[in-house]
Enzyme design. Structure first.
Site, PDB file in Angstrom:
ATOM      1  N   CYS A  85       0.867  -1.177   0.000  1.00 21.42           N
ATOM      2  CA  CYS A  85       0.000   0.000   0.000  1.00 21.42           C
ATOM      3  C   CYS A  85       0.902   1.225   0.000  1.00 21.42           C
ATOM      4  CB  CYS A  85      -0.924  -0.015   1.226  1.00 21.42           C
ATOM      5  SG  CYS A  85      -1.992   1.426   1.284  1.00 21.42           S
ATOM      6  N   CYS A 218      -4.911   6.137  -4.340  1.00 19.54           N
ATOM      7  CA  CYS A 218      -4.221   4.853  -4.221  1.00 19.54           C
ATOM      8  C   CYS A 218      -2.787   5.075  -4.706  1.00 19.54           C
ATOM      9  CB  CYS A 218      -4.930   3.802  -5.070  1.00 19.54           C
ATOM     10  SG  CYS A 218      -4.074   2.217  -5.125  1.00 19.54           S
TER      11      CYS A 218
END
Ligand SMILES: N[C@@H](CCC[C@H](N)C(=O)O)C(=O)O
Length: 289
Positions: A85, A218
């Site tokens: 992530c 993201c």
């Protein structure tokens, strides 16, 4: 009175996370517990959980303990595990600084995608070395309703399908995962980015994240978009011999991505801690079941 569990809330370009400091890896963080924590009505709310564990205390990270003291045990909002992530690791670094574990400057963080080098700058931004992209190749198609687009398969440790579109509204509500074909291209699911041009080396994107739904940003997705855009623009740094820098606007802010001729990718953006609190351990235990 029941036991309390410390948590923090943070975000990077509005990709938001519940942060759980747990150096000894003592919490029973089942998928159901993660999903309950990330629930925006019945829980704290977040796109995912950053479980902060000493590398030496976690079976997935013990091999990285000599290189990085801390392991980002990242979970998506539905409780699933993801390899990496990009915004999460920047917020994770901000947490370590906030807690006094590290100072400004460089540090290493273990992730399931390997050890990442992070730089916490004086101006407040956080930069992460994301490593190299893999481009598995093969034709991929993304669909929303009646429309479909060719997409680029980019792997940033986690899987992405990047589709260039003429209007971000064509992505629709993004409540459900957009179908991607062939299904075999992504056996473990995929994050899907829709991208429009904003100017030279400047794009904007929306994303449907595997395991979290549409999010406001993201980081791995923004890197995948920059990589795909550089190939489309004949600006592949491995070919031109010069770095390619793209500004990627996301609904929650702006990220700047540079890919070097050796393939190494760096991403810079804000990372913010917004709150600290305590969770009722009994509630988490019942949610965990
Ligand atoms: N928001 C993250 C990506 C989180 C993981 C992703 N949903 C997956 O399942 O691969 C980022 O900033 O990179």
């Amino acid at each position: 009175m029941s036991t309390r569990i410390a948590f923090l809330k943070g975000h990077g370009t509005e990709n938001d996370f519940v942060i759980l400091p747990d150096p000894g890896n003592d919490l029973d963080l089942t998928p159901a517990a993660v999903a309950a924590l990330c629930d925006r009505r019945a829980g704290i709310g977040g796109d995912g959980v950053l479980h902060v564990v000493r590398s030496a205390a976690h079976p997935d990270a013990v091999a990285m303990a000599a290189a990085a003291e801390w392991f980002m045990d990242y979970r998506n909002g539905d409780g699933s595990v993801a390899e990496m992530c990009g915004n999460g690791v920047r917020v994770f670094a901000r947490y370590l600084q906030h807690a006094g574990h590290v100072a400004e400057g460089d540090l290493a963080i273990a992730t399931r995608g390997g050890v990442k080098t992070v730089h916490i700058a004086k101006d407040g931004d956080v930069t992460v070395g994301m490593g190299r992209a893999r481009l598995p190749g093969g034709d991929v198609t993304v669909s929303v309703g009646e429309r479909s687009w060719p997409a680029r398969n980019v792997n940033m440790g986690n899987p992405h399908a990047v589709a260039f579109v003429s209007d971000l509204a064509h992505a629709g509500s993004l409540l459900d995962p957009p179908p991607v074909a062939p299904a075999g291209a992504y056996p473990d699911g995929v994050n899907v980015e829709f991208v429009v041009d904003r100017g030279p080396r400047h794009v904007a994107m929306r994303v449907h994240e595997r395991g979290s739904g549409e999010t406001r940003s993201c980081g791995t997705g923004a890197c995948a978009v920059a990589v795909a855009a550089a190939r489309r623009d004949a600006a592949d740094p491995a070919v031109t011999g010069t770095p390619a820098t793209y500004t990627v606007d996301v609904p929650g802010g702006r990220l700047v991505i540079t890919e070097r001729p050796d393939g190494e990718i760096e991403m810079t953006g804000p990372a913010v801690i917004v709150a600290e609190g305590e969770i009722d351990a009994e509630w988490l235990e019942s949610a965990a079941r």
